[in-house]
Design a protein around this motif. Sequence first.
Motif, short mmCIF file in Angstrom:
data_model
loop_
_atom_site.label_atom_id
_atom_site.label_comp_id
_atom_site.label_asym_id
_atom_site.label_seq_id
_atom_site.Cartn_x
_atom_site.Cartn_y
_atom_site.Cartn_z
N UNK A 74 84.90 -58.74 -22.50
CA UNK A 74 85.47 -59.83 -23.05
C UNK A 74 85.30 -61.43 -22.26
N UNK A 75 84.99 -61.28 -21.14
CA UNK A 75 84.75 -62.52 -20.24
C UNK A 75 86.17 -63.42 -20.40
N UNK A 76 87.29 -62.70 -20.32
CA UNK A 76 88.62 -63.31 -20.60
C UNK A 76 89.03 -63.62 -21.88
N UNK A 77 88.57 -63.61 -22.87
CA UNK A 77 88.59 -63.88 -24.20
C UNK A 77 89.80 -62.86 -24.81
N UNK A 78 90.43 -63.29 -25.92
CA UNK A 78 91.32 -62.27 -26.34
C UNK A 78 90.68 -61.19 -27.39
N UNK A 79 89.44 -61.47 -27.78
CA UNK A 79 88.69 -60.66 -28.56
C UNK A 79 87.26 -60.54 -28.27
N UNK A 80 86.44 -59.60 -28.60
CA UNK A 80 85.08 -59.53 -28.37
C UNK A 80 84.27 -60.10 -29.59
N UNK A 81 83.22 -60.85 -29.15
CA UNK A 81 82.41 -61.10 -30.27
C UNK A 81 81.59 -60.01 -30.68
N UNK A 82 80.75 -59.98 -31.73
CA UNK A 82 79.73 -59.10 -32.06
C UNK A 82 78.80 -58.81 -31.01
#
Length: 147
Positions: A74-82
């Motif tokens: 996730x690189x620290x994000x709240x969600x994963x991109x496709x």
Amino acid sequence: LSQLRGLVCNSHPIRLLLERLWASLGCDHRHGMAFDTYFRLNALMYSVLLDDIDLTPLQGVITKAIHRDWVLDSEGAATLTFGQWCVSMLEVIDNWASTAIVEAYEAFAAQLIPSLYGESKAVPPTPDIPWEEKDTFLQRNAAMYND
């Protein structure tokens, strides 16, 4: 390996399987994949890949591994991109394919991914993921392995 990764990233069968799995999990390009979906998918993947092993004593280790992978993916994000999720799935395929040839990757993906579809296990329709996002994933991933 870098040439193989480029071929795998451009494999239409693998891309189609990944797109359909993404849709079967209820994900879309606007909202991405939440941690709870990621966790359920990865826990299921462990049980499918290690189906001959009683995973009960390993639940703590598996949970920690999934959490660690989430942080990295996730690189620290709240969600994963496709795209982030596809890179994660390609790493699984890298680790489990029988040999380092595109056909082996495609065969492994064709065996694993349908077992991970949502509750109905029916082949979901191909989702409407903007080409820009798919291309960003492919370019980023291919560049990472071509350097």
